[in-house]
Design a protein around this motif. Structure first.
Motif, mmCIF file in Angstrom:
data_model
loop_
_atom_site.group_PDB
_atom_site.id
_atom_site.type_symbol
_atom_site.label_atom_id
_atom_site.label_comp_id
_atom_site.label_asym_id
_atom_site.label_seq_id
_atom_site.Cartn_x
_atom_site.Cartn_y
_atom_site.Cartn_z
ATOM 1 N N MET A 1 21.629 41.641 42.967
ATOM 2 C CA MET A 1 21.414 43.083 43.002
ATOM 3 C C MET A 1 22.427 43.775 42.090
ATOM 4 S SD MET A 1 21.522 45.710 46.237
ATOM 5 C CE MET A 1 20.234 44.816 47.081
ATOM 6 N N ASN A 2 21.927 44.674 41.260
ATOM 7 C CA ASN A 2 22.797 45.395 40.334
ATOM 8 C C ASN A 2 23.499 46.535 41.061
ATOM 9 O OD1 ASN A 2 24.025 46.188 37.986
ATOM 10 N ND2 ASN A 2 22.235 47.254 37.173
ATOM 11 N N LYS A 3 24.830 46.514 41.057
ATOM 12 C CA LYS A 3 25.616 47.540 41.742
ATOM 13 C C LYS A 3 26.393 48.362 40.730
ATOM 14 C CE LYS A 3 26.217 44.751 45.928
ATOM 15 N NZ LYS A 3 27.206 44.152 46.862
ATOM 16 N N GLN A 4 26.629 49.635 41.064
ATOM 17 C CA GLN A 4 27.380 50.524 40.203
ATOM 18 C C GLN A 4 28.869 50.485 40.569
ATOM 19 O OE1 GLN A 4 26.020 52.356 37.622
ATOM 20 N NE2 GLN A 4 24.088 51.292 38.096
ATOM 21 N N LEU A 5 29.695 50.570 39.550
ATOM 22 C CA LEU A 5 31.127 50.665 39.788
ATOM 23 C C LEU A 5 31.479 52.047 40.313
ATOM 24 C CD1 LEU A 5 32.439 48.899 36.560
ATOM 25 C CD2 LEU A 5 32.342 47.938 38.857
ATOM 26 N N THR A 6 32.558 52.123 41.079
ATOM 27 C CA THR A 6 33.027 53.396 41.633
ATOM 28 C C THR A 6 34.473 53.626 41.203
ATOM 29 O OG1 THR A 6 33.832 52.420 43.694
ATOM 30 C CG2 THR A 6 31.502 53.026 43.609
ATOM 31 N N SER A 7 35.015 54.758 41.621
ATOM 32 C CA SER A 7 36.416 55.063 41.297
ATOM 33 C C SER A 7 37.391 54.360 42.232
ATOM 34 C CB SER A 7 36.645 56.577 41.355
ATOM 35 O OG SER A 7 36.310 57.081 42.643
ATOM 36 N N ASP A 8 36.876 53.677 43.259
ATOM 37 C CA ASP A 8 37.720 52.965 44.219
ATOM 38 C C ASP A 8 38.060 51.590 43.646
ATOM 39 O OD1 ASP A 8 38.949 51.724 46.339
ATOM 40 O OD2 ASP A 8 37.458 52.315 47.830
ATOM 41 N N PHE A 9 39.309 51.379 43.310
ATOM 42 C CA PHE A 9 39.747 50.122 42.691
ATOM 43 C C PHE A 9 39.515 48.943 43.628
ATOM 44 C CE2 PHE A 9 43.091 46.918 42.132
ATOM 45 C CZ PHE A 9 42.883 46.564 40.814
ATOM 46 N N ALA A 10 39.848 49.077 44.896
ATOM 47 C CA ALA A 10 39.701 47.980 45.845
ATOM 48 C C ALA A 10 38.232 47.581 45.995
ATOM 49 C CB ALA A 10 40.293 48.359 47.203
ATOM 50 N N ALA A 11 37.337 48.575 46.027
ATOM 51 C CA ALA A 11 35.912 48.272 46.165
ATOM 52 C C ALA A 11 35.386 47.558 44.916
ATOM 53 C CB ALA A 11 35.128 49.558 46.411
ATOM 54 N N ASN A 12 35.816 47.995 43.744
ATOM 55 C CA ASN A 12 35.390 47.335 42.511
ATOM 56 C C ASN A 12 35.888 45.895 42.444
ATOM 57 O OD1 ASN A 12 34.111 49.682 41.643
ATOM 58 N ND2 ASN A 12 35.898 50.385 40.477
ATOM 59 N N GLN A 13 37.142 45.688 42.834
ATOM 60 C CA GLN A 13 37.709 44.343 42.804
ATOM 61 C C GLN A 13 37.010 43.430 43.807
ATOM 62 O OE1 GLN A 13 41.931 44.031 43.707
ATOM 63 N NE2 GLN A 13 42.148 42.470 42.104
ATOM 64 N N GLN A 14 36.674 43.966 44.970
ATOM 65 C CA GLN A 14 35.978 43.175 45.968
ATOM 66 C C GLN A 14 34.586 42.775 45.472
ATOM 67 O OE1 GLN A 14 35.504 45.109 49.758
ATOM 68 N NE2 GLN A 14 34.422 43.379 50.683
ATOM 69 N N MET A 15 33.892 43.705 44.803
ATOM 70 C CA MET A 15 32.559 43.415 44.273
ATOM 71 C C MET A 15 32.628 42.312 43.206
ATOM 72 S SD MET A 15 29.929 45.946 42.233
ATOM 73 C CE MET A 15 31.062 46.027 40.836
ATOM 74 N N ILE A 16 33.625 42.394 42.321
ATOM 75 C CA ILE A 16 33.760 41.381 41.273
ATOM 76 C C ILE A 16 34.131 40.027 41.874
ATOM 77 C CG2 ILE A 16 35.034 40.733 39.194
ATOM 78 C CD1 ILE A 16 35.373 43.701 38.598
ATOM 79 N N ASP A 17 35.013 40.028 42.873
ATOM 80 C CA ASP A 17 35.405 38.769 43.509
ATOM 81 C C ASP A 17 34.227 38.123 44.229
ATOM 82 O OD1 ASP A 17 37.927 39.167 42.576
ATOM 83 O OD2 ASP A 17 38.777 39.864 44.483
#
Length: 472
Positions: free
Chosen positions: A1-17
């Motif tokens: 599923m294609n997800k959009q990046l947000t301004s929340d660094f922790a959320a972006n890092q969790q998505m990439i991990d």
């Protein structure tokens, strides 16, 4: 599923991990640091980036203060990154494609976009002349497995803004880069749209065999007719010349071969040597190559036909008849040698270099002398098959060489069983296989002979001067 990046660094890092699992893959590097009191992180593939450029980029970040911190990722890219190739990534699909292609990804707290900083590098061998397409004069460079280098070799030869390099990815797992190269205004727009459509409709997991996988995916139902629909080349000058003539060239990452489309039979028999030598010499080589290919196709079947019906043989050619006793039927001798030659080719490809010379001597003695003395093969049979084996290398296309070989085997079997009627039927089958083949553009395989174009046919048969060719 294609997800959009947000301004929340922790959320972006969790998505990439969750996508890459860096704790499982040792080569996925994670470099965390702070920029102007904001957490930041670099994701990189080990071995696919330049360490010296990373060091300089990281050094530039330490001079950023909270007061000079740009408000957006675009502004940060413009003001704080001293590097040319920077793109903004907004979603997980684009981020995945970039990172797995070797592009380092930078995420910073407070930014809704990641920065793809392209300071990657690929392991590559040196650019050298292809072993199969050597020329007496001319360029000594060749394509390599890195697609960026291959496009640069073509750009170096065609300094024209109309040269277009469209890139796409093929394969669900491999996501292999494929470049569509052509000259705007010279390539057929309908054929170009057809190739784009075919590339977009390819649904495979991976291009495991690179160019061959791509070729089979472009034309999935072509397997009965052995004559190739593509021309392969490892020479950038050949690819550049084809582009200037209005053809389309497909470059595949991890492959040193380019696919030239469309490809007719006359184009498959052309070589770079035809153009690196004077027109008279080039014409002689081209006509000789065509004559040798035809002779290699019909020589042994015609000889077999005369052995079956010696009354049709002129008295002046009676010396070609077998004088010695025949222990094994000539048809079986010819077929055995056809397969034996391929066996020797396979053995040569898989023989260690240090053993190739002594084994070649042994094979030559055994097959050249003892095989004849043992009664398995007659000297005439070995002579004609030796010519056929050498004649297969008169042109550079492996695919065309094996297509002629398959037709020759069919012609041998039909002639050996049915005599003159089988010979005529085999010749007609070969003609129908060639004439009934179509290029991907829909043009006849024998163009410009069928459909007839006299001016173009003369140009394909006779090597004209470069000045006259450019005027045309």
């Amino acid at each position: 599923m294609n997800k959009q990046l947000t301004s929340d660094f922790a959320a972006n890092q969790q998505m990439i991990d969750e996508i890459f699992h860096p704790q499982l893959s040792y080569d996925l590097m994670l470099r965390s640091f702070v920029i102007a009191q904001r957490p930041a992180c670099f994701y990189m593939i080990d071995g696919l980036h330049k360490d010296d450029i990373l060091e300089k980029i990281m050094d530039s970040f330490f001079s950023v203060t909270p007061d000079t911190m740009p408000p957006s990722a675009q502004a940060f890219s413009n003001l704080m990154i001293p590097y040319g190739e920077v793109e903004l990534v907004k979603d997980s699909d684009s981020l995945t494609t970039s990172l797995l292609s070797g592009v380092p990804i930078l995420i910073i707290d407070g930014y809704e976009q990641a920065l793809a900083i392209d300071f990657r590098t690929y392991p590559a061998r040196s650019i050298e002349e292809p072993s199969k397409e050597k020329v007496l004069r001319g360029s000594k460079d060749g394509f390599v497995e890195t697609i960026v280098f291959n496009t640069a070799l073509i750009r170096r030869r065609i300094r024209n803004p109309d040269l277009v390099m469209e890139i796409t990815s093929v394969g669900k797992s491999s996501r292999t880069d494929v470049v569509l190269s052509y000259m705007r205004g010279r390539a057929d727009p309908h054929f170009l749209d057809n190739i784009r459509k075919r590339l977009s409709e390819i649904s495979v997991d991976a291009l495991t065999m690179n160019c061959e996988s791509l070729a089979e995916s472009l034309c999935p139902h072509h397997w009965i007719n052995p004559f190739p629909k593509y021309k392969y080349t490892e020479r950038p000058d050949t690819a550049a010349a084809a582009i200037l003539e209005g053809s389309i060239v497909l470059l595949t990452d991890n492959s040193p071969s380019a696919i030239i489309l469309p490809a007719s039979l006359f184009e498959l028999t052309e070589e770079a040597n035809d153009y690196y030598l004077p027109p008279v010499t080039g014409t002689y080589l081209r006509l000789s190559r065509l004559l040798v290919n035809i002779t290699a196709l019909v020589l042994t079947p015609t000889w077999l036909l005369f052995l079956h019906d010696p009354q049709w043989l002129p008295q002046a050619l009676s010396f070609i008849l077998v004088k010695d006793e025949i222990h094994v039927p000539i048809l079986f001798q010819l077929l055995l040698l056809e397969f034996a030659i391929d066996g020797m080719k396979l053995a040569a490809m898989n023989t260690p270099e240090m053993l190739s010379t002594p084994l070649s001597v042994i094979a030559g003695i055994v097959l050249g002398d003892f095989a004849s003395q043992s009664g398995w093969f007659n000297p005439e049979t070995m002579l004609y098959m030796a010519f056929v084996a050498i004649a297969n290398y008169a042109q550079a296309s492996y695919e065309l060489g094996y297509a002629l070989k398959f037709m020759r085997i069919i012609l041998l079997i039909s002639t050996g069983i049915f005599g003159v009627y089988g010979y005529i039927g085999g010749i007609l089958l070969c003609i129908f296989a060639i004439a009934g083949n179509k290029t991907l553009s829909g043009i006849g395989y024998l163009y410009p002979l069928i459909p007839f174009n006299g001016k173009e046919l003369l140009r394909r048969l006779f090597r004209v001067s470069l000045e006259d060719a450019q005027k045309q």
